[in-house]
Structure formats: structure tokens, C-alpha cells
Design an enzyme around this catalytic site. Structure first.
Site, PDB file in Angstrom:
ATOM      1  N   CYS A 132       0.806  -1.224   0.000  1.00 53.19           N
ATOM      2  CA  CYS A 132       0.000   0.000   0.000  1.00 53.19           C
ATOM      3  C   CYS A 132       0.839   1.274   0.000  1.00 53.19           C
ATOM      4  CB  CYS A 132      -0.966   0.011   1.182  1.00 53.19           C
ATOM      5  SG  CYS A 132      -0.203  -0.326   2.759  1.00 53.19           S
ATOM      6  N   HIS A 257      -2.562   6.645   3.656  1.00 51.61           N
ATOM      7  CA  HIS A 257      -1.123   6.876   3.768  1.00 51.61           C
ATOM      8  C   HIS A 257      -0.761   8.178   3.035  1.00 51.61           C
ATOM      9  CE1 HIS A 257      -0.683   3.043   5.525  1.00 51.61           C
ATOM     10  NE2 HIS A 257      -0.051   2.385   4.576  1.00 51.61           N
TER      11      HIS A 257
HETATM   12  C1  2RA Z   1       1.572  -0.982   6.493  1.00 47.09           C
HETATM   13  N1  2RA Z   1       2.147  -1.149   4.174  1.00 47.09           N
HETATM   14  O1  2RA Z   1       1.090   0.153   6.337  1.00 47.09           O
HETATM   15  C2  2RA Z   1       1.786  -1.886   5.340  1.00 47.09           C
HETATM   16  C3  2RA Z   1       0.586  -2.746   5.113  1.00 47.09           C
HETATM   17  N2  2RA Z   1       0.696  -3.526   3.932  1.00 47.09           N
HETATM   18  O2  2RA Z   1       1.890  -1.437   7.569  1.00 47.09           O
END
Ligand code: 2RA
Length: 353
Positions: A132, A257
Site C-alpha cells: 500500500c 497513507h
Molecule cells: C503498512 N504497508 O502500512 C503496510 C501494510 N501492507 O503497515
């Protein structure tokens, strides 16, 4: 003449990403015939709603893949490692959202806006969905690479709690509840740590804090998450020698994110041109008017599909470098949506063929 619509299996239908997947399958154009929902035996028989209909979850077993054209996997690495080859052997094309196969030379790592053509290059019958954090930036970075030729990325991530699954979300809400009423917290070293108690999947308190860690410890102090950003960006962009330096940080955000990106190119760049180029790229929205407090933030981006880009500036010290700030919903484009887009490319292939 009627065309048979392909059969889809969603493995891991009850998890955090699986739940978003059912919503995405219910709202995007319907390209599927039967949709089978699959999870661990303890969820078998549970009723979940997809496309407005209740469907009973089936326990993961070899036979659930019989007659399946495409199987999406949203499960931990070790489950994918064992079961994706089983599904592929039974004739399904697997779209896997775990880290199990991403760096396998015989498994393409696909972002439809960047390298859709790789979908057909699948000797193992498995296609991987990127992590991600990589996905939250790569659509925008890929568009800039096509125009300017990327040579280096320096990245800092600001990752949401849901990247660590439902346990991450629950931990953040529990910690917020514990610290919310005490307005003296955050004034003495260790007071927040003492107040939150359980750390859940995080190595330090997440409420009232930022944590410079995601993933597991790898060589020389790098985290697995930082290596994923580097290795996956290289593979998706077809740039095996791309210079990448990432620092991954967890922040007290539920979902979405963010990344601060310093990208260097082989030619000089212009910020206005980059803004126009990004604004016309599929899957990217530009929100960049700081004079009017217009820039992407997770609170405004969560629940949406595109990568949002703002704070686009040409480096003051290098005319070949751009600095930008990106936000992407880590459960949608960062996981379920990209998987669904890959599966839709396969559905089109099956329906045409
Ligand atoms: C996280 N990218 O944010 C990882 C999850 N796949 O921990």
C-alpha cells in the site's frame, strides 16, 4: 449470443481489505458472474453482502477454486504462499495482495495506470498487487517518470494505523480514548506511554505520537516496509537501478497513507508543467493551492480512489528535482481497488476470449 461472465473468488473476504473489496465490487461496473467469498474455517457460513445480495462465506479448501476464473487473495503472506499456487493449479488466475510473490521474477507486479501490459506476463498464473505504501505514490510518480525520466526517489511516509490491519485500527481508537480526557499528557517523557498501556501491533504509542517504524527489521537497520518501497518501485517502473531511499513512519491516522517525495529526473522540470501533467493523468488529482490552504490531507482523502498530489515545488537547489506531498487511501487504491482493477483487466480478457 450471451457471453458467460467470469467467476471470481475473494479469499480473505472478512478482513479489513476484504471488507473494502466487497464495497468496491458492489459499486464498480459489474463484470463478474458468480462471486464466491472465501475465508478461514472459523468464518465459514457467515453471511456477507456483495452487490446487494447476501453470500455465505466458504472455508478455504482446494475445491472452492474449481470453476473460478480469477481469485483475489487478501490474506497474510504465509496463507498466500500456500494457497495461491493451489488456486492457480485449479485453473484460476490469482491476484495476490500479500508480499509472498511480489519480487518473484515470474510474477508481474501490476499497477494498471503504470504497467497494465504486464498482466499478460504471468507464467505462474499469479499477479501481485504492490504494497500500500508503494501504491499510494506510484501512479503519480509513474506519470512524472514517463515525462521526465526518473533517476532517484527520496521518500518519507506518514502511514495510517489501518496498514497494520483491524488490530492497528482498534489499537489507535483504544489509545485515543485513553488519552483524550487528560490535557496534561504529552508534556513529560513517558507520560503518553504510561497512559496508553497496550501498544498493539506498534512498537511505541501511536496516539499523540509518530513512530518511525513499519514492518520488520532487515539488514543494516532498514525496515521491510522501506525495502518494499525501493524494490517494488524499481520493478513496477522497470528501473532496476533506480536510487531509492525511504523512511517509513506510522502516524495517528486511521486510514490513508501520505508521502513526502523528493524525485529527481534526467531532465530539468517545471512545477507548473508537472501540475498540468499530473492533473491530466488517470488516477491522479492535483490539489495544490497553499495560499488557500488547498493541499491533500488524509482526513479529506480517505474513502476516495485517486492519488491526491499537492505541495508541488521545483527543488531550490536542483532544477531536475521536484518535491511533492501525496495522499492515497491505503485500503482502496493501496490494496482493494488496485486488486479489483487488475482483476477487471483479466475479466475483460476472459470475456473477450
Ligand atoms: C503498512 N504497508 O502500512 C503496510 C501494510 N501492507 O503497515
Amino acid at each position: 449470443m450471451s457471453t458467460r461472465l467470469p467467476t471470481l473468488a475473494v479469499v480473505g473476504a472478512t478482513g479489513a481489505v476484504g471488507t473494502v473489496m466487497l464495497d468496491i465490487l458492489s459499486t464498480r461496473e459489474n463484470v463478474w458472474g458468480e462471486i464466491r467469498l472465501v475465508a478461514s474455517p472459523r468464518s465459514a457460513g457467515k453471511l456477507l453482502t456483495v452487490r446487494g445480495e447476501e453470500v455465505a462465506v466458504q472455508a478455504l479448501a482446494p475445491e472452492v477454486f474449481d470453476g473460478v476464473d480469477v481469485a483475489m487473495f487478501d490474506v497474510p503472506d504465509e496463507v498466500s504462499k500456500e494457497w495461491a499456487p493451489v488456486a492457480a493449479a485449479r485453473g484460476a488466475v490469482v491476484v495476490d495482495n500479500s508480499g509472498a510473490f511480489r519480487m518473484d521474477d515470474d510474477v508481474p507486479l501490476v499497477v494498471p495506470e503504470v504497467n497494465a501490459e504486464q498482466v499478460r506476463n504471468r507464467p505462474r498464473g499469479i499477479i501481485s498487487n504492490p504494497n500500500c505504501t508503494t501504491l499510494s505514490m506510484i501512479v503519480a510518480v509513474g506519470a512524472l517518470h514517463r515525462a521526465y525520466g526518473l533517476t532517484e526517489l527520496v521518500v518519507s511516509s506518514y502511514q495510517a494505523a489501518s496498514g497494520a490491519g483491524q488490530q492497528g485500527i482498534d489499537t489507535l481508537y483504544d489509545q485515543i480514548a485513553k488519552v483524550a480526557a487528560d490535557r496534561t499528557l504529552g508534556t513529560r517523557a513517558g507520560d503518553v506511554r504510561a497512559a496508553v498501556g497496550e501498544l498493539g501491533p506498534f512498537p511505541a504509542p501511536l496516539a499523540l505520537n509518530v513512530v518511525p517504524w513499519a514492518g520488520s527489521l532487515k539488514d543494516d537497520g532498514w525496515s521491510s516496509e522501506e525495502l518494499k518501497v525501493r524494490n517494488e518501485s524499481r520493478k513496477i517502473l522497470g528501473l532496476p537501478d533506480l536510487r531509492v531511499s525511504a523512511t517509513c513512519v506510522r502516524v495517528p491516522v486511521v486510514t490513508t497513507h501520505s508521502l513526502a517525495v523528493h524525485a529527481t529526473f534526467s531532465t530539468e522540470v517545471d512545477a507548473d508543467e508537472a501540475r498540468r501533467l499530473l492533473a491530466s493523468s488517470p488516477g491522479v488529482v492535483v490539489q495544490d493551492d497553499p495560499a488557500n490552504a488547498e493541499f491533500p490531507t488524509p482526513a479529506d482523502v480517505v474513502g476516495t480512489d485517486p492519488t491526491w498530489v499537492g505541495r508541488i515545488r521545483r527543488s531550490l537547489d536542483d532544477p531536475r528535482s521536484l518535491d511533492l506531498f501525496l495522499c492515497g487511501d491505503n485500503l482502496r487504491k493501496g490494496a482493494a481497488l488496485n486488486t479489483a482493477q487488475i482483476a477487471e483487466l483479466l475479466a475483460a480478457e476472459f470475456t473477450a476470449g
